[in-house]
Design an enzyme around this catalytic site. Structure first.
Site, PDB file in Angstrom:
ATOM      1  N   GLY A 278       0.849  -1.189   0.000  1.00 49.61           N
ATOM      2  CA  GLY A 278       0.000   0.000   0.000  1.00 49.61           C
ATOM      3  C   GLY A 278       0.877   1.229   0.000  1.00 49.61           C
ATOM      4  CB  CYS A 279       0.548   4.443  -1.616  1.00 50.75           C
ATOM      5  SG  CYS A 279       1.512   5.914  -1.968  1.00 50.75           S
ATOM      6  CD  GLN A 280      -2.505   8.074   2.212  1.00 50.94           C
ATOM      7  OE1 GLN A 280      -3.194   7.840   3.186  1.00 50.94           O
ATOM      8  NE2 GLN A 280      -2.621   9.184   1.532  1.00 50.94           N
ATOM      9  CB  SER A 281      -0.647   3.016   6.446  1.00 53.95           C
ATOM     10  OG  SER A 281      -1.771   2.320   5.979  1.00 53.95           O
TER      11      SER A 281
ATOM     12  CB  ALA B 177      -3.999   5.168  -1.687  1.00 54.20           C
TER      13      ALA B 177
END
Lengths: 410, 144
Positions: free
Chosen positions: B50-53, B118
């Site tokens: 995942g990108c954010q977390s 995301a």
């Protein structure tokens, strides 16, 4: 607002239709993600609409009225952009799809005569777009990558740059402004070191172009790249400026139409710059929209808009510095309105999600700068970024919203 | 509790919240109390990109039911994981496959799901379904 300034943020802001909208059921949009992309003033929307309504045609080809008009508008855009950055000649301006595209073009063409063991110098604060293309060419040609460290305050020591420039350093690729730290780097000083060392100085101007007054002559670098969408222009369009002699000596990058002189199956000769680097039908309305963005921006006093953004930066930084457990990444005295931060025990994405629900748009993540985050020992950060349209009210809403988000998450 | 009963229960719970703050306070609280993730599975093999977390997911079978351990470094994502586990943890593979994933939208979490594309939650939902599919097809080929 400083009392001495005649800068009227509300008038400037009124030019942006999108900033009038609401999100999440009627909450006013507080857009603080300008470092990711800037919004577009009506003048840009009008220029693009006008082009498609009246002029749409392919450029540099047709022997008809529309094509002649489209070509004139397209080349007029090149002149406007050249003038804006202080290019010596219009031919020094190559149209690209953005900063990333420009950096890939340079990485693929500048080092064609480099020998194994030659060096590329980068800084620790680079965006992945100014790391990966150089790594790719380094791998192909057996070149070494060296990295100038970032200090705790988010600045770089000019002595470190000087000591890492060796007789084998062919290219120094560096950001003008860091997309995380906000630091404005002393490019003129670095360029002078590069010039004395016989090193090409290539500057990633993605973050600087929206905030700083960019004059490539004063900066003294060899090439400067940026994206139009961060300069209030359209997405998918970018600019590569390079010194004429330097650019003219580079080999073609992508093959196709427009970039050729004469094609036979036994061989092809190539067009002069900048066309040599503009294969295929270009992003015509991108160029026209960018010229409109520049013309719009030139109506605003540069010193005053920079002072306005600086006021927002200092006002917000002071409020955030007082918040418990919050650390700002990048505290250089010379920085733009970008504030990245971490809060003890709280993930940046949680802060971003809660602020979003309050109508406040910020960014959370590694911002395509994983090495820089590793240097600070973190995976992710949250980032608020201002533009000339941002207001004190928005800055205060952000600070209050942030305090509330932290309360909810603790 | 079957997945559909768990979804109905969640829908009843969520109906009590009058605004986003209450809803999020509840999700954050769930996140803080998510059962501990077994450290031996905190590896790249079990990481959902995942990108954010960051999200980790360790699915496994006990008897004829499917179980999940999951974790994230973001507490809101942990809370959403807790919601998913109420629905899926301990269900049979067939029950999981028969449960449409749109309940996240009907709970009024649609806004967050688009972000979760995301941050890995949508990817986690997909992983759960893929795992259940693998378990179910193994069961079917064993019985045929």
């Amino acid at each position: 607002m400083t009392t001495t300034s005649t800068y009227d943020v509300h008038t400037v802001r009124a030019a942006f239709p999108i900033l009038q909208r609401t999100v999440h059921g009627g909450k006013p949009l507080v857009y603080l993600d300008h470092a990711a992309t800037a919004q577009k003033p009506q003048a840009v929307l009008d220029a693009i609409g006008h082009y498609y309504r009246t002029t749409n045609s392919n450029v540099h080809r047709g022997a008809h009225a529309l094509s002649a008009e489209a070509t004139a508008a397209f080349e007029d855009a090149r002149a406007v952009i050249a003038g804006y950055v202080g290019a010596a000649r219009n031919e020094e301006i190559v149209f690209t799809s953005g900063t990333t595209d420009g950096l890939n073009l340079l990485a693929a063409t500048v080092l064609t005569s480099a020998q194994p063991g030659d060096e590329i110098l980068l800084t620790e604060m680079e965006h992945h777009a100014n790391i990966v293309p150089w790594q790719m060419v380094a791998q192909q040609r057996g070149l070494a990558i060296r990295v100038v460290p970032v200090r705790d305050d988010g600045t770089i020591s000019v002595d470190d740059v000087a000591s890492l420039l060796t007789e084998r350093t062919k290219v120094f690729a560096c950001a003008h402004v860091s997309n995380v730290l906000g630091t404005i780097n002393p490019i003129a000083e670095w360029s002078a070191l590069c010039q004395a060392n016989g090193t090409r100085c290539i500057v990633d101007g993605a973050q600087a172009i929206q905030h700083c007054s960019v004059d490539v002559q004063a900066l003294g670098c060899d090439a400067y790249v940026f994206s139009a969408h961060k300069l209030f222009g359209p997405t998918g369009f970018g600019v590569l400026w390079a010194r004429y002699d330097f650019l003219d000596a580079l080999p073609p990058y992508r093959g196709g139409g427009a970039m050729i002189d004469r094609v036979t199956f036994s061989g092809t000769t190539f067009n002069a710059i900048p066309m040599r680097f503009e294969a295929g039908t270009p992003h015509i309305e991108g160029a026209i929209g960018t010229a409109a963005a520049i013309r719009w921006l030139q109506e605003i006093d540069t010193t005053e808009r920079i002072a306005h953004e600086d006021d927002l930066l200092r006002h917000t930084t002071a409020a955030m510095t007082a918040m418990d457990g919050l650390t700002i990444l990048g505290t250089a005295s010379h920085k733009v309105g970008i504030i990245s931060f971490v809060v003890d025990g709280i993930h940046a994405s949680d802060i971003g999600t809660l602020l979003d629900n309050m109508g406040i748009a910020i960014r959370a993540g590694h911002h395509c700068t994983q090495p820089l985050h590793q240097r600070f020992g973190i995976d992710a950060s949250a980032r608020a970024s201002f533009a000339l349209t941002s207001t004190r009210e928005e800055a205060d809403m952000f600070v209050e919203g942030l305090a509330k988000a932290i309360r909810m998450l603790r | 509790m079957s997945p559909s009963a768990a979804i109905n229960q969640l829908a009843d719970d969520f109906a009590l919240f009058s605004d986003w703050e209450d809803k999020y306070a509840y999700i954050i609280d769930l996140g803080k109390h998510l059962r501990p993730y077994p450290e031996q599975y905190r590896t790249d093999e079990f990481k959902v990109r995942g990108c954010q977390s960051q999200v980790w997911l360790h699915p496994h079978v006990e008897g004829n039911t499917v179980h999940f351990d999951a974790d994230s470094d973001a507490v809101i994502v942990r809370g959403l994981i807790a919601l998913l586990m109420r629905v899926y943890d301990g269900a049979t593979a067939k029950e999981i496959l028969d449960t449409p994933t749109d309940f996240v939208r009907t709970l009024g979490l649609a806004d967050h799901l688009s972000q979760n594309r995301a941050n890995g939650l949508a990817a986690m939902l997909k992983q759960i379904h893929l795992y259940a599919l693998a378990v179910q097809s193994r069961l079917e080929s064993a019985s045929s």
